[in-house]
Design a protein around this motif. Structure first.
Motif, PDB file in Angstrom:
ATOM      1  N   GLY A  41    -116.395  -8.951  15.568  1.00  0.00           N
ATOM      2  CA  GLY A  41    -115.038  -8.441  15.632  1.00  0.00           C
ATOM      3  C   GLY A  41    -114.350  -8.760  16.940  1.00  0.00           C
ATOM      4  O   GLY A  41    -114.848  -9.537  17.767  1.00  0.00           O
ATOM      5  N   PRO A  42    -113.201  -8.110  17.168  1.00  0.00           N
ATOM      6  CA  PRO A  42    -112.388  -8.445  18.347  1.00  0.00           C
ATOM      7  C   PRO A  42    -112.968  -7.974  19.678  1.00  0.00           C
ATOM      8  O   PRO A  42    -112.575  -8.466  20.734  1.00  0.00           O
ATOM      9  N   ASP A  43    -113.865  -6.988  19.653  1.00  0.00           N
ATOM     10  CA  ASP A  43    -114.469  -6.467  20.887  1.00  0.00           C
ATOM     11  C   ASP A  43    -115.993  -6.495  20.749  1.00  0.00           C
ATOM     12  O   ASP A  43    -116.626  -5.469  20.470  1.00  0.00           O
ATOM     13  N   PRO A  44    -116.605  -7.652  20.949  1.00  0.00           N
ATOM     14  CA  PRO A  44    -118.061  -7.788  20.752  1.00  0.00           C
ATOM     15  C   PRO A  44    -118.878  -6.853  21.628  1.00  0.00           C
ATOM     16  O   PRO A  44    -119.881  -6.295  21.183  1.00  0.00           O
ATOM     17  N   GLY A  45    -118.468  -6.675  22.890  1.00  0.00           N
ATOM     18  CA  GLY A  45    -119.217  -5.810  23.787  1.00  0.00           C
ATOM     19  C   GLY A  45    -119.271  -4.378  23.293  1.00  0.00           C
ATOM     20  O   GLY A  45    -120.320  -3.733  23.337  1.00  0.00           O
ATOM     21  N   GLN A  46    -118.152  -3.873  22.823  1.00  0.00           N
ATOM     22  CA  GLN A  46    -118.097  -2.516  22.285  1.00  0.00           C
ATOM     23  C   GLN A  46    -118.979  -2.396  21.048  1.00  0.00           C
ATOM     24  O   GLN A  46    -119.692  -1.406  20.873  1.00  0.00           O
ATOM     25  N   GLU A  47    -118.933  -3.410  20.185  1.00  0.00           N
ATOM     26  CA  GLU A  47    -119.715  -3.391  18.954  1.00  0.00           C
ATOM     27  C   GLU A  47    -121.214  -3.414  19.256  1.00  0.00           C
ATOM     28  O   GLU A  47    -121.995  -2.683  18.630  1.00  0.00           O
ATOM     29  N   VAL A  48    -121.628  -4.245  20.203  1.00  0.00           N
ATOM     30  CA  VAL A  48    -123.035  -4.302  20.593  1.00  0.00           C
ATOM     31  C   VAL A  48    -123.491  -2.953  21.132  1.00  0.00           C
ATOM     32  O   VAL A  48    -124.547  -2.426  20.746  1.00  0.00           O
ATOM     33  N   THR A  49    -122.688  -2.383  22.017  1.00  0.00           N
ATOM     34  CA  THR A  49    -123.039  -1.104  22.633  1.00  0.00           C
ATOM     35  C   THR A  49    -123.163   0.003  21.599  1.00  0.00           C
ATOM     36  O   THR A  49    -124.137   0.767  21.600  1.00  0.00           O
ATOM     37  N   GLU A  50    -122.183   0.095  20.706  1.00  0.00           N
ATOM     38  CA  GLU A  50    -122.200   1.151  19.695  1.00  0.00           C
ATOM     39  C   GLU A  50    -123.348   0.967  18.706  1.00  0.00           C
ATOM     40  O   GLU A  50    -123.982   1.947  18.300  1.00  0.00           O
ATOM     41  N   SER A  51    -123.618  -0.265  18.324  1.00  0.00           N
ATOM     42  CA  SER A  51    -124.706  -0.525  17.367  1.00  0.00           C
ATOM     43  C   SER A  51    -126.056  -0.122  17.938  1.00  0.00           C
ATOM     44  O   SER A  51    -126.884   0.483  17.242  1.00  0.00           O
ATOM     45  N   LEU A  52    -126.298  -0.455  19.192  1.00  0.00           N
ATOM     46  CA  LEU A  52    -127.567  -0.103  19.833  1.00  0.00           C
ATOM     47  C   LEU A  52    -127.704   1.409  19.985  1.00  0.00           C
ATOM     48  O   LEU A  52    -128.776   1.977  19.761  1.00  0.00           O
ATOM     49  N   GLY A  53    -126.620   2.076  20.378  1.00  0.00           N
ATOM     50  CA  GLY A  53    -126.665   3.531  20.519  1.00  0.00           C
ATOM     51  C   GLY A  53    -126.910   4.235  19.211  1.00  0.00           C
ATOM     52  O   GLY A  53    -127.694   5.185  19.139  1.00  0.00           O
ATOM     53  N   LEU A  54    -126.245   3.762  18.148  1.00  0.00           N
ATOM     54  CA  LEU A  54    -126.436   4.386  16.840  1.00  0.00           C
ATOM     55  C   LEU A  54    -127.859   4.178  16.337  1.00  0.00           C
ATOM     56  O   LEU A  54    -128.457   5.085  15.755  1.00  0.00           O
ATOM     57  N   ALA A  55    -128.420   2.997  16.576  1.00  0.00           N
ATOM     58  CA  ALA A  55    -129.804   2.731  16.176  1.00  0.00           C
ATOM     59  C   ALA A  55    -130.766   3.675  16.890  1.00  0.00           C
ATOM     60  O   ALA A  55    -131.703   4.212  16.280  1.00  0.00           O
ATOM     61  N   ALA A  56    -130.545   3.898  18.189  1.00  0.00           N
ATOM     62  CA  ALA A  56    -131.390   4.826  18.953  1.00  0.00           C
ATOM     63  C   ALA A  56    -131.288   6.234  18.377  1.00  0.00           C
ATOM     64  O   ALA A  56    -132.305   6.928  18.217  1.00  0.00           O
ATOM     65  N   PHE A  57    -130.081   6.662  18.061  1.00  0.00           N
ATOM     66  CA  PHE A  57    -129.850   8.001  17.519  1.00  0.00           C
ATOM     67  C   PHE A  57    -130.506   8.162  16.154  1.00  0.00           C
ATOM     68  O   PHE A  57    -131.170   9.169  15.873  1.00  0.00           O
ATOM     69  N   GLN A  58    -130.343   7.175  15.288  1.00  0.00           N
ATOM     70  CA  GLN A  58    -130.935   7.237  13.957  1.00  0.00           C
ATOM     71  C   GLN A  58    -132.458   7.291  14.023  1.00  0.00           C
ATOM     72  O   GLN A  58    -133.096   8.066  13.294  1.00  0.00           O
ATOM     73  N   LEU A  59    -133.045   6.486  14.885  1.00  0.00           N
ATOM     74  CA  LEU A  59    -134.501   6.485  15.019  1.00  0.00           C
ATOM     75  C   LEU A  59    -135.001   7.786  15.623  1.00  0.00           C
ATOM     76  O   LEU A  59    -136.105   8.249  15.294  1.00  0.00           O
ATOM     77  N   LEU A  60    -134.206   8.395  16.480  1.00  0.00           N
ATOM     78  CA  LEU A  60    -134.571   9.698  17.029  1.00  0.00           C
ATOM     79  C   LEU A  60    -134.649  10.744  15.917  1.00  0.00           C
ATOM     80  O   LEU A  60    -135.592  11.545  15.858  1.00  0.00           O
ATOM     81  N   ILE A  61    -133.683  10.718  15.009  1.00  0.00           N
ATOM     82  CA  ILE A  61    -133.685  11.657  13.889  1.00  0.00           C
ATOM     83  C   ILE A  61    -134.863  11.381  12.963  1.00  0.00           C
ATOM     84  O   ILE A  61    -135.529  12.316  12.488  1.00  0.00           O
ATOM     85  N   VAL A  62    -135.124  10.112  12.701  1.00  0.00           N
ATOM     86  CA  VAL A  62    -136.267   9.754  11.850  1.00  0.00           C
ATOM     87  C   VAL A  62    -137.570  10.238  12.473  1.00  0.00           C
ATOM     88  O   VAL A  62    -138.463  10.738  11.780  1.00  0.00           O
TER      89      VAL A  62
END
Length: 207
Positions: A41-62
């Motif tokens: 998308g138009p802001d790759p840095g933001q997308e990378v940051t958000e994707s990594l954070g969400l993955a960490a959060f999801q794995l924490l819940i799992v």
């Protein structure tokens, strides 16, 4: 002589662990593909940051869900992947922090950013509490800490709450996903309370 169940056989447990590891790697693989195909998308840095954070959060819940799954199914295989999933959560959290510093914040003026974006405080607290859990996750540290290991690792409950606050605080219009995650966390904590009482949720408290 009774034969062990298929799910208790070493080959099955190994296959399950490999599958869990592969699934934990999927967010990183998807991100790598999106980077390679320039699909961020138009802001790759933001997308990378958000994707990594969400993955960490999801794995924490799992990771939090492993004990209830073991409790309901009676199968110890869930517990055998819990530590690995927790370390994957930490791995993604480290990448999330590095991506945030590189693409969004920069490596200076931290104090100004903290005051302007208070949700970062919740995220920072969550990450800092996660560090000692990752450091003490080895078998050697489990033996060294002895009875103090479980009380320390109850920090995971505060970590999950702080991480959720971090995400819900920065959400703007679409909060439905984070509300759903919050309900899952409340459910998991409620089960822990039911099985072990309130002391089972308090970090550093035995019991």
């Amino acid at each position: 002589m009774n034969r062990p169940r298929i799910v208790d056989r070493p080959a099955f447990v190994l296959a399950f662990r490999l599958l869990a590891a592969f699934i934990a790697c999927v967010p990183l693989l998807i991100l790598a593909i999106n980077i390679a195909t320039q699909s961020l998308g138009p802001d790759p840095g933001q997308e990378v940051t958000e994707s990594l954070g969400l993955a960490a959060f999801q794995l924490l819940i799992v990771t939090l869900a492993m004990t209830p799954l073991k409790h309901w199914s009676g199968w110890t295989g869930w517990i055998r992947v819990r530590r690995m999933l927790g370390l994957f959560a930490f791995f993604y959290a480290v990448l999330h922090v590095l991506a945030f510093l590189q693409f969004i914040l920069g490596w200076s003026d931290l104090w100004a950013t903290f005051t302007k974006r208070p949700y970062i405080v919740a995220g920072a607290l969550s990450f800092l509490m996660l560090v000692p859990l990752a450091v003490t996750s080895t078998r050697g540290m489990v033996k060294r800490l002895g009875k103090n290991w479980k009380p320390l690792h109850k920090l995971i409950y505060l970590i999950a709450i702080a991480a959720w606050v971090h995400f819900i605080w920065q959400a703007r219009s679409d909060v439905g996903e984070m509300v759903a995650y919050g309900l899952v966390i409340v459910g998991l904590l409620a089960l822990r309370w039911k099985w072990n009482g309130v002391r089972g949720l308090i970090p550093f408290a035995r019991g």
